[in-house]
Design an enzyme around this catalytic site. Structure first.
Site, mmCIF file in Angstrom:
data_model
loop_
_atom_site.group_PDB
_atom_site.id
_atom_site.type_symbol
_atom_site.label_atom_id
_atom_site.label_comp_id
_atom_site.label_asym_id
_atom_site.label_seq_id
_atom_site.Cartn_x
_atom_site.Cartn_y
_atom_site.Cartn_z
ATOM 1 N N THR A 272 0.858 -1.184 0.000
ATOM 2 C CA THR A 272 0.000 0.000 0.000
ATOM 3 C C THR A 272 0.894 1.234 0.000
ATOM 4 O OG1 THR A 272 -1.834 -1.092 1.081
ATOM 5 C CG2 THR A 272 -1.783 1.286 1.272
ATOM 6 N N PHE A 274 1.171 5.238 0.743
ATOM 7 C CA PHE A 274 0.558 6.285 1.558
ATOM 8 C C PHE A 274 1.107 7.640 1.140
ATOM 9 C CE2 PHE A 274 0.366 2.418 3.964
ATOM 10 C CZ PHE A 274 -0.799 2.485 4.709
#
Ligand code: PEP
Ligand code: MN
Length: 668
Positions: A272, A274
């Protein structure tokens, strides 16, 4: 004191010396950045890094250390030095106490990402959870936090739309990014059996990343919850062994649940990304590689987006991401979010941004910020192959292309005059480079494939091969270890940082094999298996297509055309010998095909001397002969114990023969 105890004490002393050396080296890199700050010298000098690593490898070898170990250790050390030099130049280093807002509670992935990002300043950083993404942004806008961290995309589930929509209306700037590897765990109460789980709580994104896992559990319901760590807390409170949560291991540890199963994400390599947001844009030193993000709307007319994108092309700017989102209140009109390489403070990038202003109806710069992924230093292959630098100009390039055969719309040079270069991991196949793919005919055991991977890497091989589904002439011969073998191959590839190539035999195996293999091989016997070609055409993985042993070059190129027509344009051709009346060799290596194919097609072409010869004594001479006709690389079979190989032993090289081949192929 017994012998073992004595040795252990010596080991402790050596480890102490390694730590001392690391600390001393880090102190030097701090001095380096001070010197560079004065002189304005660049932080990275890739030629120097490559030379340094190549030299360390040869000095390590003289002490009995293998190249892979030296490479891994020094890649870390060099990366640490680059990272600390970059950190020194960042705004972060200058500010005092930092307050960082994230979504969720302690143990949430956002918190882990925030801690990773601000790791060098943990003593001066306070982290505070907020109930939602909106509240993270509010906290920064209202001055309750200095930075906010929000997830923006996941490699399996895609973009997080809410964040894109919030960014379009917020006043904040992007000042950093962080990438976190996501390893989801199923967390539950003590001793809960998996089959008894009836309800699973987690953040909708995490549930989306584990759909396949959850769907395999009988009568189990997925329950979206605001945050994964909150889901863990909820399960703790419910005290029901039939209820579980999906979250990181850390969240389970903090909130008192145990891991029922690890790595339940549908796709391995789940990351992921960010974004770090702040009220003011970052002022990033031009020597730090940056990304720039912006939002734009283009006029509702023909070619408008193309015009905007071509501005990036004109300024030689690499686009990294393009995302579209509906404009609120304007049905079927869109905002485009772009990430590209470069810093808005650079002249080239500033020029492009200025032109973009006039090609768009609205544009908002979100910020320029340091790229999280730093390229790793690689040693020179020639140094690995332990030969000197390659001699220049020893072979003749094929003559200018001749007219392509009709019907070859995609593979022909007419369709694309320049060479196609296919990047797989760190390797680039096609164009000017020359790669060697090596490994056993078949994966036989974990031990065997690890030994091969280690040796291939040591000698400068760039990809690892290993068959898991073997097309054998006799049904009674070893057929390969199937998916179990593929797991072993992928693990060995990961361990030695080598992309892996494996053969796929049936259309239904294409998708599951593509999950773990970096390159799909279609073997000689299947070159005209049209349903397999069509399925490979739907895959995103590059395909290594071998020439059928009874196929003409025209048929070979048409097989490649099938894959490309399916939408997959990353095809690597491989000449592996054709069947002739000659029986002294297994097949006849048709080396004349290489310069001809290079004229006819832009696709990369490899030579497989192993399957052509069928005898190991011919592999090195044929490899050297092949090198002379200009392919983009070789694929060869090697085995730790060829006499006992389960397939193609007679043509598999012993390790020392493979090392010799590499020296001679690269040594010139
Ligand atoms: C192989 O690469 O192991 C193989 C079976 O090759 P081919 O399809 O060229 O015979
Ligand atoms: Mn083989």
């Amino acid at each position: 004191m017994d012998e073992l105890e004595k040795i252990r004490r010596e080991i402790n002393r050596e480890d102490e010396a390694i730590l001392e050396a690391l600390a001393a080296r880090r102190a030097l890199s701090r001095r380096v950045i001070e010197a560079k700050e004065k002189s304005g010298a660049p932080i990275r000098d890739s030629a120097r890094e490559e030379d340094m690593l190549s030299d360390l490898i040869s000095r390590g070898r003289a002490r009995g250390l293998d190249a892979h170990l030296v490479t891994r250790v020094f890649q870390e050390i060099i990366d640490d030095s680059v990272r600390s030099q970059q950190l020194h130049l960042l705004d972060y280093a200058k500010s005092d106490l930092k307050r960082v807002a994230f979504q969720g509670i302690e143990g949430a992935y956002s918190e882990l990402a925030a801690r990773k990002h601000f790791a060098p300043y943990l003593d001066r950083t306070l982290f505070a959870g907020a109930p939602g993404l909106r509240q993270v942004i509010d906290a920064v806008e209202e001055g309750d936090a200095d930075y906010g961290i929000v997830p923006v995309e996941n490699t399996a589930a895609g973009s997080i739309n809410e964040v894109y929509d919030l960014l379009s209306v917020s006043q904040l700037s992007i000042v950093g990014e962080e990438v976190l590897r996501i390893e989801h765990c199923l967390l539950g109460l003590e001793d809960a059996p998996l089959a008894g789980i009836r309800r699973i709580y987690s953040h909708p994104q995490a549930l989306a990343e584990c759909v396949k896992f959850v769907s395999r559990l009988p009568d189990c319901q997925a329950m979206p919850w605001p945050d994964s760590a909150m889901a863990v807390k909820k399960v703790r409170e419910e005290k029901d062994p039939a209820v579980a949560a999906i979250a990181g291991e850390e969240a389970g540890r903090i909130h008192g649940l145990r891991v029922l199963q690890r790595n339940i994400e549908d796709q391995p390599n789940n990351f992921t990304r960010f974004l770090v947001l702040a009220r003011k844009p970052a002022d990033v030193d031009l020597r730090i590689p940056c990304k720039t993000s912006l939002i734009m709307a283009t006029p509702h007319e023909e070619g408008a987006l193309l015009k905007a994108l071509s501005i990036l092309h004109q300024h030689r700017i690499n686009l990294l991401k393009l995302e579209s989102r509906p404009i609120p209140g304007m049905p079927f009109q869109y905002l485009f979010y772009m990430d590209f390489e470069g810093n808005a403070a650079e002249e080239r990038v500033a020029g492009a941004i200025e032109k973009l202003q006039s090609a768009t109806t609205s544009m908002k710069l979100l910020g320029s910020y340091p790229m999280q992924q730093r390229p790793r230093t690689s040693p020179r292959i020639e140094a690995l192959a332990a030969g000197g630098p390659r001699e220049e100009g020893e072979w003749t390039e094929p003559a200018p292309e001749k007219k392509a055969k009709s019907g070859l719309r995609l593979v022909s040079r007419d369709a694309r005059p320049e060479d196609t270069v296919i990047a797989v991991g760190g390797a680039r196949i096609g164009g000017e480079g020359f790669v060697v793919i090596a490994g056993p005919c078949a994966v036989e055991s974990r031990e065997q494939i690890h030994q091969c991977a280690r040796f291939v890497k040591e000698c400068g091989g760039q990809l690892l091969r290993g068959g898991c589904f073997k097309p054998r002439t006799s049904p009674y011969s070893f057929q390969g270890l199937g998916f179990e073998g593929l797991e072993m191959l992928a693990e060995a590839g990961r361990q030695y940082d080598l992309p892996v190539v494996t053969e796929v035999l049936s259309p239904s195996d294409v998708e599951p094999v593509a999950r773990l293999a970096d390159v799909l091989q279609i073997g000689a016997r299947n070159m005209q298996n049209f349903s397999l070609l069509a399925e490979a055409g739907r895959s995103n993985r590059p395909v290594l297509l071998k020439r059928g042993m009874m196929s003409t070059l025209d048929e070979f190129l048409n097989a490649a055309e099938y894959i490309m027509a399916g939408g997959n344009h990353r095809v690597i051709l491989c000449e592996r010998g054709i069947r002739t009346f000659e029986t002294a060799t297994r097949n006849t290596l048709d080396l004349g095909s290489i310069p001809i194919l290079k004229r006819m097609t832009h696709l990369p072409i490899l030579v497989d001397p192993s399957h052509a010869a069928g005898r190991r004594d011919l592999v090195v001479p044929l490899a050297l002969a092949a090198r002379a006709v200009g392919p983009h690389g070789l694929i060869v079979e090697m085995h730790p114990d060829p006499d006992h190989a389960m397939s193609d032993g007679p043509q598999s090289l012993h390790f020392h023969e493979f090392a010799d081949l590499m020296r001679r192929v690269y040594g010139g």
